[in-house]
Each structure stands twice: as C-alpha cells, then as structure tokens.
Design a protein around this motif. Structure first.
Motif, mmCIF file in Angstrom:
data_model
loop_
_atom_site.group_PDB
_atom_site.id
_atom_site.type_symbol
_atom_site.label_atom_id
_atom_site.label_comp_id
_atom_site.label_asym_id
_atom_site.label_seq_id
_atom_site.Cartn_x
_atom_site.Cartn_y
_atom_site.Cartn_z
ATOM 1 N N GLU A 74 8.884 8.866 5.564
ATOM 2 C CA GLU A 74 7.579 9.291 5.062
ATOM 3 C C GLU A 74 6.658 8.075 4.910
ATOM 4 O OE1 GLU A 74 9.618 8.038 1.285
ATOM 5 O OE2 GLU A 74 10.252 9.110 3.070
ATOM 6 N N LYS A 75 5.381 8.292 5.104
ATOM 7 C CA LYS A 75 4.403 7.213 4.975
ATOM 8 C C LYS A 75 4.215 6.872 3.495
ATOM 9 C CE LYS A 75 2.904 6.331 9.141
ATOM 10 N NZ LYS A 75 3.059 5.053 9.760
ATOM 11 N N LYS A 76 4.160 5.573 3.223
ATOM 12 C CA LYS A 76 3.878 5.120 1.864
ATOM 13 C C LYS A 76 2.374 5.070 1.676
ATOM 14 C CE LYS A 76 7.876 2.144 1.174
ATOM 15 N NZ LYS A 76 8.295 0.776 0.877
ATOM 16 N N SER A 77 1.943 5.042 0.433
ATOM 17 C CA SER A 77 0.518 4.885 0.185
ATOM 18 C C SER A 77 0.089 3.479 0.609
ATOM 19 C CB SER A 77 0.206 5.114 -1.294
ATOM 20 O OG SER A 77 0.882 4.166 -2.087
ATOM 21 N N ARG A 78 -1.150 3.309 0.963
ATOM 22 C CA ARG A 78 -1.661 2.024 1.431
ATOM 23 C C ARG A 78 -1.608 1.008 0.294
ATOM 24 N NH1 ARG A 78 -7.657 0.790 3.686
ATOM 25 N NH2 ARG A 78 -7.226 -1.363 4.252
ATOM 26 N N PRO A 79 -1.032 -0.181 0.552
ATOM 27 C CA PRO A 79 -0.946 -1.195 -0.498
ATOM 28 C C PRO A 79 -2.317 -1.775 -0.826
ATOM 29 C CG PRO A 79 -0.179 -2.090 1.581
ATOM 30 C CD PRO A 79 -0.451 -0.636 1.805
ATOM 31 N N LEU A 80 -2.428 -2.321 -2.016
ATOM 32 C CA LEU A 80 -3.676 -2.937 -2.449
ATOM 33 C C LEU A 80 -4.029 -4.132 -1.573
ATOM 34 C CD1 LEU A 80 -5.942 -3.087 -4.550
ATOM 35 C CD2 LEU A 80 -4.436 -4.515 -5.939
ATOM 36 N N MET A 81 -3.032 -4.913 -1.193
ATOM 37 C CA MET A 81 -3.245 -6.075 -0.330
ATOM 38 C C MET A 81 -2.389 -5.913 0.915
ATOM 39 S SD MET A 81 -3.149 -9.031 -3.246
ATOM 40 C CE MET A 81 -4.001 -10.312 -2.346
ATOM 41 N N SER A 82 -2.916 -6.323 2.056
ATOM 42 C CA SER A 82 -2.189 -6.104 3.308
ATOM 43 C C SER A 82 -1.043 -7.083 3.496
ATOM 44 C CB SER A 82 -3.152 -6.214 4.486
ATOM 45 O OG SER A 82 -3.653 -7.536 4.563
ATOM 46 N N MET A 83 0.000 -6.594 4.115
ATOM 47 C CA MET A 83 1.196 -7.324 4.522
ATOM 48 C C MET A 83 1.567 -8.475 3.591
ATOM 49 S SD MET A 83 1.027 -7.318 8.582
ATOM 50 C CE MET A 83 0.183 -6.023 9.436
ATOM 51 N N GLY A 84 1.399 -9.720 4.033
ATOM 52 C CA GLY A 84 1.872 -10.863 3.271
ATOM 53 C C GLY A 84 0.929 -11.399 2.223
ATOM 54 N N SER A 85 -0.247 -10.812 2.076
ATOM 55 C CA SER A 85 -1.230 -11.367 1.140
ATOM 56 C C SER A 85 -0.735 -11.385 -0.299
ATOM 57 C CB SER A 85 -2.538 -10.591 1.223
ATOM 58 O OG SER A 85 -3.111 -10.726 2.498
#
Length: 103
Positions: A74-85
C-alpha cells in the motif's frame, strides 16, 4: 571541519592529504541507504587496518532512501521532507550537538 577547528586530527576519505587509516583511528561513515557498496568497502578496509568504524544510516536494510510503499504494497502518505532530506537534517543537528559537547 569543525572537529579540525577544535584541534582534533580529522581527514576526509579520498582527500589528497588523507593519511592511511590506523588502529588508533575512528572512521565515521554517514550513509542514508544502508546497502551502499562504496561505504561498505571503505568500512571493510578501515576494519581490516584495525580502525574503529561508526556507521550512521537511516535505512540499514535497503539501498535507497526512497521508501514510499508499506510492507503490503500500500502507498504511504507523502513525507514532509523528500527522501534523504530528513536524514541529512538529523545528521546536521546530531553533529552540532556533538561539537557543542566537545567544546
């Protein structure tokens, strides 16, 4: 750089002025994705020379910081900061605290 400013002997891997690692050294490796072959090779070399190794990672079991699916697909909700940020920001704060404690 800040450690050097404090008078601690520090070097960067692959810098032209870096001396060979020895058993009295500590290698600090930051690798957001845990399965990073270059970092693994550098850490293995340091250990083979008797150095201590500290690895800080966000995803010990993966080779990418992109983790947008759950365990069942299942897709997770979009994180506040992208990938490694978020990881990079956390490392910045962590090392600011380390330097503060050393001062």
């Amino acid at each position: 750089m800040r450690l050097a400013h404090l008078g601690i002997s520090t070097h960067f891997v692959f810098d032209i002025t870096t001396s060979p690692i020895t058993s009295t050294d500590l290698l600090i490796a930051l690798a957001g994705p845990g399965g990073f072959s270059t970092v693994d090779a550098i850490c293995s070399m340091a250990r083979s020379r008797g150095a201590r190794v500290l690895v800080l990672t966000a995803q010990p079991e993966t080779g990418t910081m992109a983790d947008d699916e759950g365990t069942t697909g299942e897709k997770k909700s979009r994180p506040l900061m992208s990938m490694g940020s978020l990881y990079e920001g956390a490392m910045f704060v962590l090392f600011e605290v380390v330097v503060y404690q050393l001062v």
